[in-house]
Design a protein around this motif. Structure first.
Motif, short mmCIF file in Angstrom:
data_model
loop_
_atom_site.label_atom_id
_atom_site.label_comp_id
_atom_site.label_asym_id
_atom_site.label_seq_id
_atom_site.Cartn_x
_atom_site.Cartn_y
_atom_site.Cartn_z
N ILE A 24 0.83 -1.20 0.00
CA ILE A 24 0.00 0.00 0.00
C ILE A 24 0.87 1.26 0.00
N PHE A 25 1.83 1.32 0.90
CA PHE A 25 2.65 2.52 1.03
C PHE A 25 3.94 2.45 0.23
N GLY A 26 4.25 1.27 -0.32
CA GLY A 26 5.43 1.15 -1.17
C GLY A 26 6.68 0.81 -0.39
N SER A 27 7.60 0.10 -1.07
CA SER A 27 8.85 -0.29 -0.46
C SER A 27 9.80 -0.75 -1.56
N SER A 45 5.59 12.72 -7.00
CA SER A 45 4.83 12.08 -8.08
C SER A 45 4.67 10.58 -7.86
N ILE A 46 4.67 10.15 -6.61
CA ILE A 46 4.57 8.72 -6.32
C ILE A 46 3.16 8.23 -6.59
N SER A 47 3.06 7.01 -7.10
CA SER A 47 1.77 6.40 -7.37
C SER A 47 1.09 5.99 -6.07
N VAL A 48 -0.21 6.21 -6.00
CA VAL A 48 -0.96 5.80 -4.81
C VAL A 48 -1.31 4.32 -4.88
N LEU A 49 -1.62 3.82 -6.07
CA LEU A 49 -2.03 2.43 -6.22
C LEU A 49 -0.85 1.47 -6.29
N PRO A 76 6.24 1.76 -5.07
CA PRO A 76 6.87 3.07 -5.29
C PRO A 76 7.03 3.47 -6.76
N PHE A 77 6.17 2.98 -7.65
CA PHE A 77 6.21 3.45 -9.03
C PHE A 77 5.83 4.92 -9.09
N LEU A 123 -7.54 7.00 0.96
CA LEU A 123 -8.18 6.16 -0.05
C LEU A 123 -8.36 4.72 0.41
N TYR A 124 -7.89 4.38 1.58
CA TYR A 124 -7.96 3.02 2.09
C TYR A 124 -9.35 2.80 2.71
#
Length: 281
Positions: free
Chosen positions: A50-53, A130-134, A137-138, A228-229
């Motif tokens: 969800i938060f990226g890694s 500009s990090i993707s939310v969905l 870390p794209f 958004l969660y």
């Protein structure tokens, strides 16, 4: 796996279309494997999905690569089918085994290059703007760059090629009717190609449209992850399930009907050749 093993066991890979079908099965296998990898990461540690890694870069990149390869394979199959039908009318180009191997190689090179761009540095591990939310870390701009042209390619090229096949078969049927010859083979082939092509196009539309909508939402969204969660992430999981359905639907639409469709096309080419000889005489 069943498609791959069947192709290898029957030694049917000398045909150009069989190479493309087998490669499509490999792409679907990679998609399923990468999706399973992402699912296991979600089960063991949901927060990183969800938060990226840094851990998510490799599975997401493999997932992107496999989806891109699937799209390129679908486009290649549509073009090959069009050439198989049209070559007996006005084009002299014939797709050979070397052409199919070249297409497979180029599609995988292009898919790996575009899919692995985040591993080469195009990611938002350091930049939060500009990090993707969905798909953290794209980066959002990377997703837009990858998704928009390739999804349009997946929609338009198969639509054009299969419509052209139907139009060619319809014209041949009308010419056979004008000559007073039987047109049952053309009518049967036209109906089968129409049903198969519509199913292929609808499957791609249903599978990739929600993913495209998610990327557009991602690009226009200004809210953070926690706001958004969980609704948006449920939608994200549904889009992944639709992509998986595509992997299951491809063998049903292509492989199981391949022998019957190939026999139809072979009959059409023989009829066309006989008609040309009759007109010459």
């Amino acid at each position: 796996c069943a498609v791959i093993f069947t192709r290898l066991a029957t030694r049917d890979l000398h045909k150009p279309i069989s190479i493309l079908f087998c490669n499509l099965a490999v792409s679907d296998l990679f998609t399923s494997f990468s999706g399973f990898w992402i699912s296991m990461l979600f089960i063991t540690n949901p927060d990183i999905t969800i938060f990226g890694s840094q851990v998510m870069l490799a599975p997401y990149s493999l997932y992107t690569t496999s989806i891109l390869s699937t799209i390129y394979n679908l486009v290649s199959i549509g073009v090959e089918r069009y050439l198989a039908v049209a070559k007996s009318m006005r084009t002299r180009f014939r797709v050979g085994r070397s052409h199919s191997m070249a297409v497979v190689f180029i599609s995988w090179v292009l898919a790996f290059f575009l899919g692995c761009l985040p591993l080469m540095g195009w990611n938002c591990l350091q930049a939060e703007r500009s990090i993707s939310v969905l798909y953290s870390p794209f980066c959002v701009d990377y997703l837009v760059f990858i998704t928009l042209p390739n999804v349009v390619l997946a929609f338009l090229v198969p639509l054009f090629t299969y419509l052209r096949i139907i139009i060619i078969l319809r014209k041949r049927k009308l010419r056979m009717q004008a000559c007073g010859q039987a047109t049952s083979t053309y009518k049967s082939a036209e109906t089968q190609v129409a049903r198969t092509s519509i199913s292929i196009w609808l499957l791609a539309l249903v599978s990739y449209s929600p993913f495209l909508a998610g990327v557009i939402f991602d690009a226009t969204n200004q809210r953070c992850h926690i706001d958004l969660y969980p609704g948006v992430y449920i939608f994200r999981n549904c889009t992944a399930m639709l992509v998986t359905i595509t992997c299951l639907g491809n063998p049903l639409l292509y492989t199981l009907r391949l022998k019957e469709l190939g026999a139809k096309l072979k009959t059409l080419r023989c009829l066309s050749a006989n008609r040309v000889r009759a007109c010459t005489i």
